[in-house]
Design an enzyme around this catalytic site. Structure first.
Site, PDB file in Angstrom:
ATOM      1  CB  SER A 148      47.145  39.109 -12.071  1.00 46.72           C
ATOM      2  OG  SER A 148      48.364  38.466 -12.437  1.00 46.72           O
ATOM      3  CE1 TYR A 161      49.079  42.710  -9.057  1.00 46.96           C
ATOM      4  CE2 TYR A 161      50.244  40.403  -9.834  1.00 46.96           C
ATOM      5  CZ  TYR A 161      49.398  41.572  -9.914  1.00 46.96           C
ATOM      6  OH  TYR A 161      49.070  42.093 -11.227  1.00 46.96           O
ATOM      7  CE  LYS A 165      45.918  42.327  -9.831  1.00 47.58           C
ATOM      8  NZ  LYS A 165      44.946  43.218 -10.283  1.00 47.58           N
TER       9      LYS A 165
END
Ligand SMILES: NC(=O)c1ccc[n+]([C@@H]2O[C@H](COP(=O)([O-])OP(=O)(O)OC[C@H]3O[C@@H](n4cnc5c(N)ncnc54)[C@H](OP(=O)(O)O)[C@@H]3O)[C@@H](O)[C@H]2O)c1
Length: 256
Positions: A148, A161, A165
């Site tokens: 992402s 997050y 990633k």
């Protein structure tokens, strides 16, 4: 762009796509069926898998495996089931990812940190390791991970997050270097916002959508098919000399 309008020369190859009961994973699975591959998919919930299998043409076309990718015993069982049914594995698409909105890192508790890292990073490691062990023996293979753009820049609510990633991108580079002598290519794609359930809270709010779309030169968020084709390219022979890369699928956002 759907329905096999682009041919990737991957018919007959064996693919496993993780997290393919909805969203980007399901869109990848649909295109793979169009391309004539032998397909296995996984998710945690059986109902979602049953629905996906119906959409993909039934149990003769697709092997659906209920598994939590952060659980080592589930991952081992999943890869055994794939080998049991198809006898080999040519490509793994690490698509599973999740986010729980997080406060600042200073205010994040250990349980929340662990949960986000477990699925996004540890799960991707477990699946990649299992695939690498199989592919090394065959002296060929493709591993593609859905990362992402949150792994590239610090975004509010997405800190942990994004950290996971970013680590997945380094996992991609390390695996690429280690597996190159075995003719295994390892790459990633990093989309900006894609219209799925995962991101619904953002794109379904017109004010937020407007703000996000304004930062993207293409003037819109991505649809799942925008991510499908770069992933399929990385699983095809056309990308045989590309490894360790993360391709940003962001409508030009990172170019400005
Ligand atoms: N949507 C976006 O805006 C966006 C942007 C950039 C990157 N991404 C990345 O794209 C990937 C797919 O996102 P998406 O939007 O398609 O997500 P989604 O709509 O939430 O779908 C996630 C899929 O993964 C499965 N899953 C979740 N946790 C799992 C686990 N621990 N083990 C096995 N399966 C699991 C889900 O099924 P169950 O719930 O039944 O397990 C579902 O099939 C993720 O890696 C995400 O980080 C998404």
């Amino acid at each position: 762009m759907t329905g096999g309008s682009i041919r990737y020369g991957i018919e007959g190859r064996v693919f496993l796509v993780t997290g393919a009961s909805r969203g980007i994973g399901l869109a990848i699975a649909r295109e793979l069926v169009e391309q004539g591959v032998s397909l296995a998919i996984c998710a945690r919930k059986q109902e979602g898998l049953d629905e996906a299998v119906k959409l993909l043409g039934g149990r003769e076309k697709v092997l659906a495996i209920q598994a939590h990718i952060a659980k080592e015993e589930d991952v081992e069982r999943m890869f055994s089931e794939v080998l049991g049914r198809f006898g080999r594995l040519d490509a793994l698409v690490n698509n599973v990812g999740m986010n729980l909105l997080t406060p600042s890192v200073a205010d994040t508790d250990t349980v929340l940190w662990q949960k986000i890292l477990d699925t996004n990073l540890n799960g991707t490691f477990l699946c990649s390791r299992a695939a690498a062990r199989i592919m090394r023996q065959n002296k060929r293979g493709k591993i593609v991970t859905v990362s992402s753009i949150a792994g590239r820049r610090a975004s509010p609510g997405m800190g942990v997050y994004g950290i996971a990633k970013a680590a997945v991108e380094m996992l991609t580079r390390v695996l690429a270097a280690e597996l190159a002598p075995f003719n295994i290519q390892v790459n990633a794609v990093a989309p900006s916002m894609v219209r799925t359930e995962f991101s619904r809270p953002f794109w379904s709010d017109p004010a937020i959508y407007e703000q996000v779309a304004r930062a993207i030169p293409m003037g819109r968020i991505a649809e799942t098919t925008d991510v499908v084709h770069p992933v399929l390219f990385f699983t095809s022979d056309g990308s045989d000399f590309i490894t360790g890369q993360t391709l940003l699928v962001d409508g030009g956002a990172s170019a400005v």
